[in-house]
Design a protein around this motif. Structure first.
Motif, short mmCIF file in Angstrom:
data_model
loop_
_atom_site.label_atom_id
_atom_site.label_comp_id
_atom_site.label_asym_id
_atom_site.label_seq_id
_atom_site.Cartn_x
_atom_site.Cartn_y
_atom_site.Cartn_z
N LYS A 69 0.87 -1.12 -0.10
CA LYS A 69 -0.07 -0.04 -0.07
C LYS A 69 0.84 1.38 -0.01
O LYS A 69 0.56 2.30 -0.87
N ALA A 73 0.80 3.88 -3.12
CA ALA A 73 0.11 5.18 -2.69
C ALA A 73 0.82 6.19 -3.45
O ALA A 73 0.27 7.19 -3.59
N THR A 78 -0.64 3.83 -10.58
CA THR A 78 -1.46 2.65 -9.99
C THR A 78 -3.07 2.62 -10.47
O THR A 78 -3.50 3.54 -10.21
N LEU A 83 -6.43 0.77 -6.33
CA LEU A 83 -6.44 1.91 -5.40
C LEU A 83 -7.74 1.52 -4.67
O LEU A 83 -7.62 1.85 -3.37
N GLN A 84 -8.83 1.04 -5.18
CA GLN A 84 -9.92 0.78 -4.43
C GLN A 84 -9.90 -0.31 -3.46
O GLN A 84 -10.39 -0.33 -2.37
N LEU A 88 -7.60 3.45 -1.07
CA LEU A 88 -7.02 4.67 -1.58
C LEU A 88 -7.52 5.12 -2.86
O LEU A 88 -6.96 6.39 -3.38
N ARG A 96 -5.67 11.57 -2.91
CA ARG A 96 -5.91 10.29 -2.60
C ARG A 96 -6.26 10.41 -1.03
O ARG A 96 -5.81 11.37 -0.51
#
Length: 325
Positions: A69, A73, A78, A83-84, A88, A96
């Motif tokens: 992560k 981030a 990404t 991200l989901q 994030l 974010r």
């Protein structure tokens, strides 16, 4: 045909489920490292990463998930589904959700009264076993095949031979970081240099460990440093391509590493150190023997003088055999 971002992934996953070796944390870390090393990805690469990463995120431990992560981030490319999955998703476009506070590191364990110096470690290692025995163990291990090596390591745990002292924790942790970075970069020279320096091994033995095609010697060296299993697996995948692309070899060495005792690794480390002393002694003994033989030959060729030092020659004066000094 679409090139896979990580060949052999499905095979490793099925093998881990069947044999009980959980390589998923290592795979997710490796996938992430490979993905963030490149700023631009094709649609196929992005699709593969989304498919593989989203499958693994829910199946790994919290520490692995947090490490992945943190990397994704700050990576600008990404994919949104990842991200989901990591929580994030941007609250507003271009922003974010901030990361949670970093988990505080556990309090360091109390350090020993005094860690042995490098010189003391060298002396203790060289005196641990006879150089001849050390050389025999060294040669026997490197001549053996995979199954024989596993048996040797198992038997070393039961021997009365004195093991090498443990590598100080601070030095070992630094070595693990350097070795992993060198492995990812494919820097063989610095990898061998750091391995020899951290384990107090001569360059000849360190190079032999690095060049060993079976990988068991590298497993022993890693265990002597108390390297965590995921770090060792990453080194295998990056530093040993012939092993990293073979499902069976990754599984075999991972299982060997998890079963390898600290004592077996440290006894073999002592043998590796002591074998160098045996080689050095043999070289100098040969030189001394040649020198003594040459001196003996030179002494035999010298002629004995007819008159001893300090004496006067005899002068004959008559026919009767009398002499006068």
């Amino acid at each position: 045909m679409t090139k896979s971002l990580f060949p052999g992934f499905d095979g490793l996953m099925s093998l881990s489920r069947r044999e009980g070796v959980d390589v998923r944390p290592t795979l997710l870390r490796v996938l992430t490292d490979l993905y963030v090393q490149t700023r631009v990805h094709s649609d196929d690469e992005q699709r593969q990463f989304v498919e593989l990463a989203t499958r693994l995120i829910d199946q790994v431990d919290d520490a692995t998930r947090a490490a992945v992560k943190a990397k994704l981030a700050i990576y600008p490319q990404t994919p949104v589904p990842v991200l989901q999955k990591l929580g994030l998703v941007a609250a507003q476009e271009g922003r974010r959700v901030p990361l949670a506070r970093e988990i505080p590191a556990p309090a360091p364990a109390p350090s020993p009264v005094r860690a042995p110096t490098e010189a003391e470690q060298r002396m203790a290692a060289n005196m641990a076993m006879q150089p001849k025995d050390a050389a025999e163990i060294h040669d026997m291990f490197f001549r053996a095949g995979p199954s024989e090596r596993a048996l040797i390591l198992h038997n070393l745990a039961q021997t009365p031979l004195k093991a090498a002292p443990r590598i100080p924790t601070v030095r070992a942790k630094r070595a693990i970081q350097i070795l992993e970075m060198a492995a990812i970069a494919g820097d063989v020279e610095n990898f061998a240099l750091e391995l020899g320096d951290s384990l107090i091994l001569p360059s000849r033995v360190a190079a032999q460990i690095v060049d060993d095609p079976g990988g068991e010697a590298l497993a022993v060296a890693a265990r002597a440093l108390d390297m965590p299993s995921p770090n060792f697996q990453r080194i295998l995948l990056f530093f040993k391509p012939a092993i990293g692309t073979s499902v069976n070899e990754v599984y075999r060495l991972s299982r060997l590493y998890d079963r390898l005792s600290d004592r077996s690794a440290l006894v073999l480390l002592a043998a590796w150190r002591g074998s160098t002393l045996a080689v050095t002694r043999a070289k100098y003994q040969s030189a001394l023997h040649d020198g003594e033989r040459q001196r003996a030959r030179a002494g035999a060729n010298q002629t004995r003088p007819g008159v001893q030092p300090g004496s006067s020659p005899t002068v004959r004066t008559g026919t009767g055999g009398s002499s006068e000094r």
